[in-house]
Design a protein around this motif. Structure first.
Motif, mmCIF file in Angstrom:
data_model
loop_
_atom_site.group_PDB
_atom_site.id
_atom_site.type_symbol
_atom_site.label_atom_id
_atom_site.label_comp_id
_atom_site.label_asym_id
_atom_site.label_seq_id
_atom_site.Cartn_x
_atom_site.Cartn_y
_atom_site.Cartn_z
ATOM 1 N N VAL A 66 11.126 40.315 90.984
ATOM 2 C CA VAL A 66 10.999 39.902 89.590
ATOM 3 C C VAL A 66 9.692 40.440 89.025
ATOM 4 O O VAL A 66 8.607 40.192 89.570
ATOM 5 N N GLN A 67 9.775 41.186 87.925
ATOM 6 C CA GLN A 67 8.599 41.766 87.285
ATOM 7 C C GLN A 67 8.022 40.848 86.211
ATOM 8 O O GLN A 67 6.816 40.806 86.001
ATOM 9 N N ASP A 68 8.885 40.125 85.550
ATOM 10 C CA ASP A 68 8.428 39.230 84.493
ATOM 11 C C ASP A 68 9.518 38.207 84.219
ATOM 12 O O ASP A 68 10.710 38.458 84.502
ATOM 13 N N SER A 69 9.120 37.061 83.697
ATOM 14 C CA SER A 69 10.114 36.048 83.318
ATOM 15 C C SER A 69 9.500 35.133 82.280
ATOM 16 O O SER A 69 8.295 34.877 82.280
ATOM 17 N N TRP A 70 10.327 34.633 81.383
ATOM 18 C CA TRP A 70 9.905 33.666 80.378
ATOM 19 C C TRP A 70 11.131 32.914 79.864
ATOM 20 O O TRP A 70 12.273 33.333 80.095
ATOM 21 N N TYR B 281 13.702 43.096 85.983
ATOM 22 C CA TYR B 281 13.576 43.871 87.216
ATOM 23 C C TYR B 281 13.439 45.347 86.851
ATOM 24 O O TYR B 281 14.021 45.817 85.843
ATOM 25 N N ARG B 282 12.732 46.084 87.684
ATOM 26 C CA ARG B 282 12.714 47.543 87.549
ATOM 27 C C ARG B 282 13.936 48.097 88.268
ATOM 28 O O ARG B 282 14.290 47.621 89.351
ATOM 29 N N VAL C 99 16.972 43.612 81.970
ATOM 30 C CA VAL C 99 16.554 42.343 81.385
ATOM 31 C C VAL C 99 17.752 41.394 81.421
ATOM 32 O O VAL C 99 18.738 41.595 80.701
ATOM 33 N N PHE C 100 17.660 40.368 82.259
ATOM 34 C CA PHE C 100 18.739 39.404 82.418
ATOM 35 C C PHE C 100 18.435 38.140 81.624
ATOM 36 O O PHE C 100 17.288 37.666 81.595
ATOM 37 N N ALA C 101 19.459 37.589 81.007
ATOM 38 C CA ALA C 101 19.361 36.281 80.349
ATOM 39 C C ALA C 101 20.207 35.297 81.156
ATOM 40 O O ALA C 101 21.433 35.470 81.279
ATOM 41 N N VAL D 294 23.007 40.932 80.599
ATOM 42 C CA VAL D 294 21.974 41.878 80.992
ATOM 43 C C VAL D 294 21.921 43.032 79.987
ATOM 44 O O VAL D 294 22.941 43.421 79.407
ATOM 45 N N ALA D 295 20.711 43.518 79.789
ATOM 46 C CA ALA D 295 20.505 44.739 79.008
ATOM 47 C C ALA D 295 19.554 45.634 79.787
ATOM 48 O O ALA D 295 18.599 45.144 80.406
ATOM 49 N N VAL D 296 19.799 46.948 79.768
ATOM 50 C CA VAL D 296 18.943 47.917 80.442
ATOM 51 C C VAL D 296 18.104 48.619 79.375
ATOM 52 O O VAL D 296 18.639 49.186 78.422
ATOM 53 N N VAL D 297 16.784 48.560 79.531
ATOM 54 C CA VAL D 297 15.861 49.100 78.553
ATOM 55 C C VAL D 297 15.113 50.297 79.142
ATOM 56 O O VAL D 297 14.526 50.190 80.230
ATOM 57 N N ASP D 298 15.125 51.410 78.429
ATOM 58 C CA ASP D 298 14.370 52.605 78.847
ATOM 59 C C ASP D 298 12.885 52.308 78.719
ATOM 60 O O ASP D 298 12.411 51.952 77.635
#
Length: 273
Positions: A218-222, A232-233, A245-247, A260-264
């Motif tokens: 896990v790289q970040d969470s809020w 996650y990377r 980016v998972f919700a 989930v969304a994948v962000v460049d």
């Protein structure tokens, strides 16, 4: 009315003594002997035989109270027994405050105020029967079935509430049900462990779609409202850095609702979902 109520009491007291006697006839387990209050009175060597002897007396008095005919001496024996209970509890509490009763279960619970209140209630019930009962309890039940059922349920509930040994049969299941229905963490998102959210995430279809390409922890969470966002990377086919980016639902267990969304990472633009 007084005689009617008194005539039902032998059923309640007899049923409780029947339960207690059956528990005691099995004797004390070896690991329980040292903790039982009776061991402090008669010694550990004689504790288990004495326990069985008490259980036998309870069964005999229970049978006398439950079966016909009705004699005042039966209730009188119950008065003597319950008075003995109070004396036993008092002595044990003073002599060994950490000792356990084990009166209604093989599970040994410490003697508490509930133990004394239960013994006092039993003494009052059987004493009331001794003073006023005039008929066998089935005849009193037949006279007013609904009233008898209400009285029995109320007194059973009271006895259960005063029996810590029996909490596992009703109080613990009720507490578990309350937890399931009330979602006590609903308004305290900071208390929901991240591990719990990750476990739910890993059961989701969204995670399985990208699981093989995830290259980090896990790289970040809020938290946002009823959702927890976890990042996650990941490794993309074109070797460009990206973030998944998972919700994840925060207050309910619903892996199918995970999105989930994948962000460049270079452009910050969503690359897929």
């Amino acid at each position: 009315m007084i005689q009617w109520i008194a005539s039902i009491q032998p059923f309640l007291v007899g049923a409780l003594l029947l339960w207690a006697g059956a528990v005691k006839l099995r004797g004390l387990r070896a690991e329980h002997v040292s903790r039982n209050a009776l061991s402090r009175i008669v010694g550990e060597r004689y504790a288990s035989p004495a326990w069985r002897l008490i259980g036998t007396a309870e069964l005999v008095i229970a049978a006398a109270l439950l079966l016909p005919p009705v004699y005042p001496v039966e209730a009188a024996a119950g008065v003597v027994l319950t008075t003995g209970f109070l004396g036993y509890l008092s002595y044990a509490r003073l002599a060994s405050p950490d000792a356990a009763c084990g009166c209604l279960s093989s599970r040994l619970e410490r003697i508490s105020a509930r133990s004394f209140l239960r013994a006092g209630l039993l003494l009052a019930m059987v004493g009331y029967a001794y003073g006023f009962a005039g008929t066998w309890w089935p005849e009193a039940v037949a006279e007013a079935p609904l009233g008898a059922a209400s009285l029995v349920l109320a007194e059973v509930a009271l006895l259960l509430g005063l029996s810590s040994e029996l909490d596992r049969y009703w109080l613990v299941p009720l507490r578990k049900l309350k937890v399931r229905l009330s979602h006590p963490l609903a308004n305290w998102s900071e208390h929901v462990p991240i591990e719990q959210t990750v476990n739910q995430l890993q059961l989701s279809e969204a995670y399985r779609m990208l699981g093989a390409s995830i290259s980090s922890d896990v790289q970040d969470s809020w938290d946002e409202g009823d959702w927890r966002i976890i990042c996650y990377r990941i490794r993309r086919d074109d070797d460009q850095p990206a973030t998944a980016v998972f919700a994840v639902p925060l207050h309910r267990d619903d892996p199918d609702a995970v999105r989930v969304a994948v962000v460049d990472e270079t452009s910050g633009v969503p690359a897929g979902a």
